[in-house]
Design a protein around this motif. Structure first.
Motif, PDB file in Angstrom:
ATOM      1  N   SER A  33       1.596   1.182  -8.330  1.00 27.17           N
ATOM      2  CA  SER A  33       2.754   2.001  -7.710  1.00 27.17           C
ATOM      3  C   SER A  33       3.915   1.473  -8.336  1.00 27.17           C
ATOM      4  N   MET A  50      -0.425   6.400  -5.675  1.00 24.09           N
ATOM      5  CA  MET A  50      -1.389   5.522  -5.257  1.00 24.09           C
ATOM      6  C   MET A  50      -2.426   5.280  -6.397  1.00 24.09           C
ATOM      7  N   GLY A  77      -1.065   6.600   2.284  1.00 26.07           N
ATOM      8  CA  GLY A  77      -0.076   6.371   1.246  1.00 26.07           C
ATOM      9  C   GLY A  77       0.526   7.634   0.693  1.00 26.07           C
ATOM     10  N   CYS A 119      -1.918  11.135   4.064  1.00 26.24           N
ATOM     11  CA  CYS A 119      -0.740  10.420   3.364  1.00 26.24           C
ATOM     12  C   CYS A 119       0.641  10.692   4.090  1.00 26.24           C
ATOM     13  N   ARG A 169       0.805  -1.359   0.044  1.00 23.83           N
ATOM     14  CA  ARG A 169      -0.064   0.053   0.050  1.00 23.83           C
ATOM     15  C   ARG A 169       0.829   1.239   0.011  1.00 23.83           C
ATOM     16  N   ASP A 170       2.111   1.337   0.078  1.00 23.47           N
ATOM     17  CA  ASP A 170       2.860   2.606  -0.052  1.00 23.47           C
ATOM     18  C   ASP A 170       4.276   2.207  -0.781  1.00 23.47           C
TER      19      ASP A 170
END
Length: 236
Positions: free
Chosen positions: A116, A98, A93, A233, A53-54
Motif C-alpha cells: 500500500s 490492497m 480495505g 471495502c 491494513r488500510d
C-alpha cells in the motif's frame, strides 16, 4: 491540532494552480519520508507489531506544519510475540491499495502495508490515483503504467508535470524505484519498512524490481462488482 487529509483531490491536483505551488516537490518528499517512518514505527518500534491494513491517501492526515500522520486504525491488527502474519475470511480495505495476496486470499502481513505504501508513493510522485487511472494506449492502471515506463527506460515520465522542472531527477528516480520494489507481486520480494526508510535516503544501488502485482487490462467497476459479493471495502 487541526489536520487535513493528504488524499483530498484538491490537495494535489494540477487543476488548482495555487496548491500546485504550495505542495512543491520538497513537501511531497517530506510526506513520503514521514509516512515511511510512521509505518516503520507501527511494524517494528511499537510494543506490538501493528498491520494497518488500510494505508491510503485519505488515511494520511497533515498537521499545521504539514507533517503526515497515519490515521484510521479501525482495521489494524496487532501481532504479539513471533506472529507476523494472518489470514482472514473477511477482506476489508480499499481497492487500488490492497496487496494481491490480501485482496485474493485474505492473507495479510506487514508486507501488505508495504504494498500500500508503494502505491501511495507512486500516487504522490505522479499526482494520479491508482484506482480510476487507465492509460489510453495499453489499458493499465497506475502500477502498470509505472512498470511500463520503467521497463522502457523512461520512468521519469511518471513525474507530475506540475513540478517536473523543480524536482531532483535522481531523487525522483529513487522514489519510483523504491515504490516499484514495494508493489512487487510476491510479498517475500518486497522490502520491509526498515529497508524502505534506508533506501529512500541512501545512495547505495537498489535491486531490480520485478513486475508489480496488478491486473492487466482490468476494469475497476467490473472488479468491484465481482469482489463485493463476498468482501467489504471502505470508501476511498
Amino acid at each position: 491540532m487541526a489536520t487535513s487529509k493528504i488524499g483530498k483531490k484538491k490537495t494535489w491536483s494540477c487543476q488548482y494552480p495555487a496548491r500546485r505551488k504550495f505542495l512543491d516537490w520538497s513537501k511531497r518528499t517530506h510526506f513520503i519520508d514521514g509516512i515511511a517512518r510512521g509505518l516503520l514505527y507501527l511494524h517494528q518500534d511499537s510494543r506490538l507489531s501493528i498491520v494497518h491494513r488500510d494505508i491510503k491517501a485519505s488515511n494520511i492526515l497533515l498537521d499545521k506544519e504539514l507533517n503526515p500522520k497515519i490515521s484510521d486504525f479501525g482495521l489494524a491488527r496487532m501481532f504479539g510475540g513471533d506472529q507476523t502474519e494472518a489470514n482472514t475470511k473477511r477482506v476489508v480495505g480499499t481497492y487500488g491499495y490492497m496487496s494481491p495476496e490480501y485482496a485474493l486470499d485474505g492473507h495479510f502481513s506487514v508486507k501488505s502495508d508495504v504494498f500500500s505504501f508503494g502505491v501511495l508513493v507512486l500516487e504522490i510522485v505522479s499526482g494520479k490515483k491508482n484506482r480510476g487511472f487507465c492509460h489510453p494506449d495499453y489499458n493499465q492502471n497506475l502500477l502498470g503504467h509505472a512498470w511500463m515506463l520503467w521497463f522502457n527506460g523512461i520512468p521519469l515520465e511518471l513525474i507530475d508535470e506540475c513540478f517536473a522542472d523543480s524536482c531532483t531527477p535522481s531523487e525522483a528516480l529513487r522514489f519510483i524505484h523504491v515504490a516499484l520494489l514495494c508493489v512487487q507481486q510476491r510479498p517475500e520480494d518486497r522490502p520491509d519498512m526498515s529497508s524502505v526508510v534506508l533506501m529512500l535516503r541512501s545512495e547505495n544501488p537498489l535491486p531490480r524490481p520485478k513486475q508489480p502485482g496488478f491486473f492487466m487490462g482490468s476494469n475497476p467497476s467490473e472488479k468491484d462488482t465481482s469482489s463485493n459479493k463476498n468482501q467489504s471495502c471502505s470508501a476511498n
